[in-house]
Design an enzyme around this catalytic site. Sequence first.
Site, PDB file in Angstrom:
ATOM      1  N   GLY A 298      18.990  39.022  61.613  1.00  0.00           N
ATOM      2  CA  GLY A 298      19.718  39.059  60.352  1.00  0.00           C
ATOM      3  C   GLY A 298      20.813  40.107  60.369  1.00  0.00           C
ATOM      4  N   SER A 299      21.057  40.712  59.209  1.00  0.00           N
ATOM      5  CA  SER A 299      22.199  41.620  59.070  1.00  0.00           C
ATOM      6  C   SER A 299      22.062  42.916  59.854  1.00  0.00           C
ATOM      7  CB  SER A 299      22.421  41.944  57.592  1.00  0.00           C
ATOM      8  OG  SER A 299      22.876  40.792  56.904  1.00  0.00           O
TER       9      SER A 299
END
Length: 664
Positions: A298-299
């Site tokens: 993810g981020s």
Amino acid sequence: MEAEAQRAEKKRPGFRFWFSCRLLQGLGLVLCAAILGRSLYLQVVDHAKWKEIQIGQVQSVVAIPVYRGKIMDRRGQDLALSIKSPCLFADGALIQDPKSTAAQLASIVGEPADKIEQKLRQNKRFIRLRRDLSIEEAQRAMALKLPGIGVTSEWRRYYPFRHIGGHVIGFVGVDGVGLEGVEKAYDGLLRHSMRSTTALRDGGRRKIWLRDAPPPLPQERYSLQLALDGYLQSVAEQALQKAVKKHHAAAGQAILMDPQTFEVMALAVWPGFDPNNYVMHQPAEWRNRAIADAFEPGSSFKTFLLAAVLDAKSARPQDRIFCENGRIQVAAHTIRDVHPYGWLTVAEVLKVSSNIGALKLADTLGSERFYRYLDQFGFGKKTGVDLPGEISGTLRPLTSWRPIDLAVMAFGQGVTVTGLQLTSAVAAIANGGVMKTPRVAKAVLDASGRVVKEFGQDQGRRVLSSATAAKLRELMQGVVEPGGTGTKAALAQYTTAGKTGTAQVVEPETRRYSLDKYTSVFVGFAPVSHARLVMTVVIHEPQPEYYGGVVAAPVFRDVMEKALPYLGVLPDKKPRELPAAVRRVSTSSKRTTGEGVAMTSAEDGPVTVPNVQGLSLKAAVAVLKDFGLAVSPQGRGRVVRQHPMAGTSATKGTAVTIYLEEVL
């Protein structure tokens, strides 16, 4: 004539006697020569054979018990050791009534009587019936006084702290062979191998030990000291378990690493298991998820996008990017931000974790350069940690990238990593841009505890310039400051840097992103200027909250607030940055205990109760005394709770109750 012959014969009476004597002498000489020849043959020609027979009559070979070497943490605390355990056995030649014997032993052995009877009918002198008897069971077996049944001792593996560090330490099978974890990785070093010596024996074939040659004692193989710290391991496991249960998650992992040496100081995985009773757990519970499970980051992956962008100088931190008010179309895909943003600087893209800002930065960098930096950081390759079962994660070859791949990889989709890969990559940023090989083992010790081999660290390879790493640390610090996505990871007394991540889980059946399953991630380090610890927290499938900044970041904070004081790291926040509860420590005159904890003299008026969790009794008493507070200790070991709680106001002389436990 005849008479004369008889008279002549009488005149020679000694001839026969003389002849007999000569004959006997000749026979005697021949016999002596034969005896002498035989003696010479036995003593010269056949010497070796009879020497061996003679030695065999007065000497015997004695097996020296050699048990598996210990595994210790970095402070010398035993994590795995070998102990003697009663073993029930039978001598098949002495069993008189197998059926009756089996019936009487069934309750002790824990097997059906007919199965035991089959074993007893074997024509063997040693039949192992059951290992690991309790003392009571051994006494019951001997009280039966059954012919051919006896109890002996065997060495077995014992893990005194049960589940703590189980996935790292691993376990051995009934045959003493390492099957998982460090036990498997260093099996050749730790495994016992029988040794032997000789002993004299008397006519009754009993062993005789002379004063200068006492009976041999059991010997230990080489011991292994780990980089793992038992206290940090237990703290990480407790915090991880608390978070997983609070958020009803499927699993979790937490890794603590020294970014200077890449030594793994704690590696927690939940669900855990007890290696003493590993057969009572499912094989899936033995799996070390930190190296054997890959997930989309993810981020948190935006960290490495920014590393590449800054190092390649394709953008500067102050450059502004239009983030399309939270929605953009890329090919047939719509990319959205959680919150709509207009213009953001590059620094703000990382701070608020804008997907649209990230994909635009990736576009300025280009696929080729982005791939090269990801490869340098070790993604798509094993880290080389000294543990079995590591996987490489996935980073598709650049030649197979589609146009959309550059965009989605910018915010951590389409690539998978392991927890240890993510920790190692961030450790390279924390230490100034150098990537090394992570290690779990620290040193090999002999039976007397002397170091015979120390595992040196490789020099590493530079993946970022030191200037880029310093700038990136500054940007990551903004993530945990007000307005960032990782504020719940901020530490009261230490500067902190990190990055949150929230990724949808790919369903293995459909190969599509799940609508209700997420992976929550936080990775960070502290203090920022000279990082002592890097930590990654991954919570798998939490419910109903799932953002990394909400689910994973608090675990980082809870562990680091205990770990850094324990390691003697002094607070580095400036007085204006510190909350009121701890500002006094930075503004007063300081002294340092052996634990490395900064302390001050108490001021007049109400005082704020300091945080002493994780400290020894001596250090906690010294800190509280400097604040003008009394101490009421409960237990032994290190402080695990306190009342009143840290940060509350109290008058001078108030007794603070501290609860201590013998924490590994």
